[in-house]
Design a protein around this motif. Structure first.
Motif, short mmCIF file in Angstrom:
data_model
loop_
_atom_site.label_atom_id
_atom_site.label_comp_id
_atom_site.label_asym_id
_atom_site.label_seq_id
_atom_site.Cartn_x
_atom_site.Cartn_y
_atom_site.Cartn_z
N GLU A 131 32.76 41.49 -13.32
CA GLU A 131 31.70 40.51 -13.57
C GLU A 131 31.08 40.74 -14.95
N ARG A 141 34.69 45.30 -8.96
CA ARG A 141 33.97 44.02 -8.84
C ARG A 141 32.84 43.93 -9.87
N GLU A 142 32.08 45.02 -10.02
CA GLU A 142 30.95 45.03 -10.96
C GLU A 142 31.42 44.97 -12.41
N TYR A 147 19.90 37.78 -11.02
CA TYR A 147 20.08 37.57 -12.45
C TYR A 147 18.73 37.29 -13.09
N THR A 179 20.60 38.16 0.46
CA THR A 179 20.08 36.88 0.94
C THR A 179 18.67 36.75 0.40
N GLU A 199 22.69 32.90 -0.11
CA GLU A 199 23.38 34.17 -0.31
C GLU A 199 23.72 34.33 -1.79
N TYR A 200 23.57 35.56 -2.30
CA TYR A 200 23.84 35.86 -3.71
C TYR A 200 24.65 37.15 -3.83
N SER A 201 25.51 37.19 -4.84
CA SER A 201 26.27 38.42 -5.13
C SER A 201 25.41 39.40 -5.91
N TYR A 202 24.44 38.87 -6.64
CA TYR A 202 23.57 39.69 -7.47
C TYR A 202 22.33 38.90 -7.84
N ASP A 217 27.55 45.48 2.40
CA ASP A 217 28.61 45.14 1.44
C ASP A 217 28.05 44.71 0.08
N GLY A 218 26.71 44.73 -0.08
CA GLY A 218 26.09 44.37 -1.34
C GLY A 218 25.63 42.93 -1.42
N THR A 219 25.98 42.11 -0.46
CA THR A 219 25.55 40.72 -0.46
C THR A 219 24.04 40.66 -0.27
#
Length: 182
Positions: free
Chosen positions: A103, A99-100, A61, A50, A56-59, A46-48
């Protein structure tokens, strides 16, 4: 056996200075380094992500400074107040998911809306050559979207930039970012 897009995958991700990236500064999760930032993460379908820290991170940076010469010979002149709709349309066309691109818009909209107009361009090699990205194992598809913008007091005439749509196949990595041109 399925491809890497349908199972957890351990990744090594590195952004390394190219010809004009100087000292990448901050990163989340913390990745340190003076000429590069690197992470060891596990990506879920799902793109999550670790991180090695267990969080846990969405992306991922990172930020840095560059003296790249960006191409502003073609682009888009957009009223500050029309920036959200413009970005939604163009980023979706280029292949970002809602979602992308949401953000992206949340991050950049306050800076764009503060200006009467903006000259907006999406960069290719000028960006990718300055911030080299290495991902192991290599993704099946890689989309790197980098916006350079310049505040304008009034509109200018400029040829419209031609954008290319992106199709996701298999294990896909997406990077987006931008900068304000002085």
């Amino acid at each position: 056996m399925g491809d890497r897009s349908d199972r957890e995958t351990a990744l090594s991700v590195q952004v390394k200075e190219g010809s004009s990236l100087h000292s990448p500064a901050g990163s989340i999760p913390s990745a340190g380094g003076t000429s590069s930032v690197s992470w060891q993460v596990t990506a879920k379908p799902d793109g999550t992500l670790t991180g090695a820290d267990g969080n846990e991170y969405s992306y991922l940076y990172w930020e840095g400074e560059t003296d790249s010469e960006y191409d502003v010979s073609k682009g888009f002149v957009v009223k500050g107040e029309d920036s959200a709709q413009f970005l939604r349309e163009k980023l979706s066309y280029m292949g970002l998911t809602p979602r992308e691109y949401n953000e992206f818009i949340v991050y950049w909209l306050p800076r764009l809306e503060a200006n009467a107009y903006n000259l907006i361009t999406f960069q290719g090699e000028a960006y990718t050559d300055s911030a080299r990205l290495t991902i192991t194992p290599e993704p099946d598809c890689l989309l790197r979207v980098f916006m350079a913008f310049k505040p304008l007091a009034r509109p200018i005439d400029i040829p419209e930039q031609e954008l290319t749509p992106f199709t996701r196949t298999g294990f896909t990595v997406v990077e987006w970012g931008g900068c304000e041109l002085k």
